[in-house]
Design an enzyme around this catalytic site. Sequence first.
Site, PDB file in Angstrom:
ATOM      1  N   ARG A  22      29.512  30.865  61.200  1.00  0.00           N
ATOM      2  CA  ARG A  22      30.508  30.046  60.258  1.00  0.00           C
ATOM      3  C   ARG A  22      29.806  30.147  58.732  1.00  0.00           C
ATOM      4  O   ARG A  22      30.155  29.544  58.194  1.00  0.00           O
ATOM      5  CB  ARG A  22      30.873  28.592  60.621  1.00  0.00           C
ATOM      6  CG  ARG A  22      31.463  28.522  61.909  1.00  0.00           C
ATOM      7  CD  ARG A  22      32.312  27.181  62.220  1.00  0.00           C
ATOM      8  NE  ARG A  22      32.969  27.251  63.519  1.00  0.00           N
ATOM      9  CZ  ARG A  22      32.458  26.947  64.548  1.00  0.00           C
ATOM     10  NH1 ARG A  22      30.972  26.624  64.409  1.00  0.00           N
ATOM     11  NH2 ARG A  22      32.948  27.062  65.506  1.00  0.00           N
ATOM     12  N   LYS A  59      35.349  38.519  47.052  1.00  0.00           N
ATOM     13  CA  LYS A  59      36.217  39.179  47.945  1.00  0.00           C
ATOM     14  C   LYS A  59      35.573  39.926  49.124  1.00  0.00           C
ATOM     15  O   LYS A  59      34.993  40.779  48.665  1.00  0.00           O
ATOM     16  CB  LYS A  59      37.204  39.834  47.179  1.00  0.00           C
ATOM     17  CG  LYS A  59      38.564  39.094  46.653  1.00  0.00           C
ATOM     18  CD  LYS A  59      39.590  40.195  46.179  1.00  0.00           C
ATOM     19  CE  LYS A  59      40.582  39.356  45.490  1.00  0.00           C
ATOM     20  NZ  LYS A  59      41.707  40.213  44.859  1.00  0.00           N
ATOM     21  N   GLU A  67      37.678  51.502  37.573  1.00  0.00           N
ATOM     22  CA  GLU A  67      37.621  49.987  37.212  1.00  0.00           C
ATOM     23  C   GLU A  67      37.347  49.536  35.918  1.00  0.00           C
ATOM     24  O   GLU A  67      37.971  48.637  35.597  1.00  0.00           O
ATOM     25  CB  GLU A  67      36.754  49.327  38.527  1.00  0.00           C
ATOM     26  CG  GLU A  67      37.223  49.783  39.813  1.00  0.00           C
ATOM     27  CD  GLU A  67      38.467  49.149  40.493  1.00  0.00           C
ATOM     28  OE1 GLU A  67      39.235  48.713  39.956  1.00  0.00           O
ATOM     29  OE2 GLU A  67      38.265  49.418  41.859  1.00  0.00           O
ATOM     30  N   LYS A 101      34.960  39.916  34.746  1.00  0.00           N
ATOM     31  CA  LYS A 101      35.186  39.498  36.133  1.00  0.00           C
ATOM     32  C   LYS A 101      34.874  38.196  36.484  1.00  0.00           C
ATOM     33  O   LYS A 101      35.564  37.198  36.938  1.00  0.00           O
ATOM     34  CB  LYS A 101      34.762  40.472  37.064  1.00  0.00           C
ATOM     35  CG  LYS A 101      35.789  41.028  37.990  1.00  0.00           C
ATOM     36  CD  LYS A 101      35.100  41.572  39.172  1.00  0.00           C
ATOM     37  CE  LYS A 101      36.028  41.032  40.366  1.00  0.00           C
ATOM     38  NZ  LYS A 101      35.993  41.847  41.593  1.00  0.00           N
ATOM     39  N   GLU A 107      42.679  33.323  43.666  1.00  0.00           N
ATOM     40  CA  GLU A 107      43.778  34.272  43.124  1.00  0.00           C
ATOM     41  C   GLU A 107      45.101  33.651  43.509  1.00  0.00           C
ATOM     42  O   GLU A 107      46.132  34.263  44.425  1.00  0.00           O
ATOM     43  CB  GLU A 107      43.766  35.763  43.934  1.00  0.00           C
ATOM     44  CG  GLU A 107      44.728  36.812  43.336  1.00  0.00           C
ATOM     45  CD  GLU A 107      44.371  38.249  43.872  1.00  0.00           C
ATOM     46  OE1 GLU A 107      43.318  38.790  43.864  1.00  0.00           O
ATOM     47  OE2 GLU A 107      45.713  38.805  44.023  1.00  0.00           O
ATOM     48  N   ARG A 121      43.920  35.514  38.368  1.00  0.00           N
ATOM     49  CA  ARG A 121      43.056  36.658  39.089  1.00  0.00           C
ATOM     50  C   ARG A 121      43.738  37.963  39.645  1.00  0.00           C
ATOM     51  O   ARG A 121      43.393  39.068  39.726  1.00  0.00           O
ATOM     52  CB  ARG A 121      42.107  36.050  40.457  1.00  0.00           C
ATOM     53  CG  ARG A 121      41.221  37.336  40.937  1.00  0.00           C
ATOM     54  CD  ARG A 121      40.172  36.635  41.892  1.00  0.00           C
ATOM     55  NE  ARG A 121      39.300  37.535  42.504  1.00  0.00           N
ATOM     56  CZ  ARG A 121      38.379  37.454  43.195  1.00  0.00           C
ATOM     57  NH1 ARG A 121      37.856  36.349  43.462  1.00  0.00           N
ATOM     58  NH2 ARG A 121      37.694  38.569  43.486  1.00  0.00           N
ATOM     59  N   ASN A 156      44.027  43.335  39.751  1.00  0.00           N
ATOM     60  CA  ASN A 156      44.674  44.404  40.737  1.00  0.00           C
ATOM     61  C   ASN A 156      45.556  45.309  40.131  1.00  0.00           C
ATOM     62  O   ASN A 156      46.385  46.230  40.729  1.00  0.00           O
ATOM     63  CB  ASN A 156      45.428  43.415  41.876  1.00  0.00           C
ATOM     64  CG  ASN A 156      44.567  42.583  42.700  1.00  0.00           C
ATOM     65  OD1 ASN A 156      43.506  43.318  42.924  1.00  0.00           O
ATOM     66  ND2 ASN A 156      45.140  41.605  42.860  1.00  0.00           N
ATOM     67  N   HIS A 201      46.647  48.620  41.846  1.00  0.00           N
ATOM     68  CA  HIS A 201      46.268  48.649  42.939  1.00  0.00           C
ATOM     69  C   HIS A 201      47.568  48.520  44.099  1.00  0.00           C
ATOM     70  O   HIS A 201      47.221  48.939  45.047  1.00  0.00           O
ATOM     71  CB  HIS A 201      45.494  47.366  43.353  1.00  0.00           C
ATOM     72  CG  HIS A 201      43.987  47.339  42.845  1.00  0.00           C
ATOM     73  ND1 HIS A 201      43.667  47.737  41.564  1.00  0.00           N
ATOM     74  CD2 HIS A 201      42.775  47.227  43.581  1.00  0.00           C
ATOM     75  CE1 HIS A 201      42.399  47.845  41.438  1.00  0.00           C
ATOM     76  NE2 HIS A 201      42.034  47.490  42.395  1.00  0.00           N
ATOM     77  N   HIS A 213      46.621  51.244  46.576  1.00  0.00           N
ATOM     78  CA  HIS A 213      46.257  50.825  48.034  1.00  0.00           C
ATOM     79  C   HIS A 213      47.515  51.751  48.988  1.00  0.00           C
ATOM     80  O   HIS A 213      47.036  52.170  50.039  1.00  0.00           O
ATOM     81  CB  HIS A 213      46.601  49.393  48.360  1.00  0.00           C
ATOM     82  CG  HIS A 213      45.539  48.524  47.823  1.00  0.00           C
ATOM     83  ND1 HIS A 213      45.420  47.261  47.735  1.00  0.00           N
ATOM     84  CD2 HIS A 213      44.401  49.063  47.578  1.00  0.00           C
ATOM     85  CE1 HIS A 213      44.405  46.895  47.383  1.00  0.00           C
ATOM     86  NE2 HIS A 213      43.399  47.804  47.372  1.00  0.00           N
ATOM     87  N   HIS A 255      38.702  55.182  46.668  1.00  0.00           N
ATOM     88  CA  HIS A 255      39.267  53.973  45.973  1.00  0.00           C
ATOM     89  C   HIS A 255      39.677  54.053  44.849  1.00  0.00           C
ATOM     90  O   HIS A 255      40.653  53.744  44.116  1.00  0.00           O
ATOM     91  CB  HIS A 255      38.515  52.583  46.393  1.00  0.00           C
ATOM     92  CG  HIS A 255      38.983  51.421  46.061  1.00  0.00           C
ATOM     93  ND1 HIS A 255      40.126  50.829  46.463  1.00  0.00           N
ATOM     94  CD2 HIS A 255      38.762  50.697  44.549  1.00  0.00           C
ATOM     95  CE1 HIS A 255      40.566  49.793  45.885  1.00  0.00           C
ATOM     96  NE2 HIS A 255      39.481  49.654  44.838  1.00  0.00           N
TER      97      HIS A 255
END
Length: 380
Positions: free
Chosen positions: A140, A162, A204, A246, A256, A260, A264, A267, A271, A284
């Site tokens: 955990r 993330k 990026e 960032k 997010e 935030r 993206n 993206h 994606h 990517h």
Amino acid sequence: MSLNTFIQSSDELSVHSLSNQPLRLELGQRSYNIHIGRNLLDQTELLAPWVSGRLAVIVTNSTVAPLYAQRLHNTLLAAGGEAVVQVVLPDGEQYKDWQHLQLIFDAMLQANCDRKTVVLALGGGVVGDMAGFAAASFMRGVDFIQIPTTLLSQVDSSVGGKTGINHPLGKNMIGAFYQPRMVLADLSTLDTLPNRELSCGLAEIIKHGAICDVAYLHQTIADISAIFARNEYALYRAVRRSCEIKALVVGQDEKESGIRAILNFGHTFGHAIEVGMGYGAWLHGEAVGCGMLIAAELCQRLGRLSKQEQALLHQAVEAVGLPVQVPALGLERYLSLMALDKKSTGGQIQYVLLNGLGAADVAAVPNAVVAEVLQAMGVT
Ligand code: NAD
Ligand code: GLY
């Protein structure tokens, strides 16, 4: 949701020397330092507070391990680590899945890791996302440190917490927000990085300029040759400014729920390209670069971006060696892949849109308009 109100163009853009001062991502008890410099892999004093008297697990891959794992291993022992375990994953986006995540848990359980164990992600964004997710879920949650070795991971993925893996139906769909205890961006590791990967990092970096700092976008265009020549000041300036942006965004909106999302930009389309082409076929950063060009066409058609601004973005993406031809996946396929985007709410896709270069927000766009944009870019 424009960021310009709190991100000013930074004095850092004119840096000509490497600062020893780390950046700090402010998140209350989860705040952490981002160290940027050369040969940080050897700095025992940075790692000692996190590893002394503890079992350390280096998660890396088959490409990075022969280059840097033993060096880090030695530093961890010199920093007082009780013992060091190495987990070497196969290299590639196609292995960012459950089956290979399980290899990390297998190794940690076989080595009798416990709640005091610290995980170190040594590699690019794939290793960082997987090691972070393993650290978030092992017993955990155990401490983890990001040691990014690609430009993309130094300017983006190692910062912000993330973590996760891909699903055959969608990119990064399984994961957790889980912050590292520290980020060590060792610029000297970029000496061995192939140029194609450097281009991905620049995607990026261009994104950060496009969404909130147009001066940084211009500086990046001016620095392209220096970055490919591995000029340490140009690299430092880019990694530092991107991490600063960032950190400011994530410090405002860790999970997010608002601003935030602008990180993206490109993206939703990117994606779709990554999944549609098959993980690993397009890198990517390549998919994000091309995705930004589709998003820019959308913004131009919506009256948010001038043709000159769109052309500048296109020029930047092309100049850093990223593909600019949208892959022919088919219109219906694009729309169905994009419907899985994590920013969708109530079945409606939310797009990150520029309001001129240097400002961004998020809004829904009718599917018919998106379809027109894709068709205008050669998708039938
Ligand atoms: P990557 O991790 O696949 O690394 C790219 C390639 O470079 C790999 O072959 C790797 O083995 C190799 N490599 C790494 N360091 C090297 C070095 N110093 N010298 C030589 N080779 C080296 O790809 P990436 O571009 O770093 O990361 C992409 C991943 O990051 C994607 O999975 C993407 O979804 C994820 N990502 C996550 C976030 C986030 O916020 N968590 C943000 C952006 C991207
Ligand atoms: N790369 C997007 C984010 O970190 O939020």
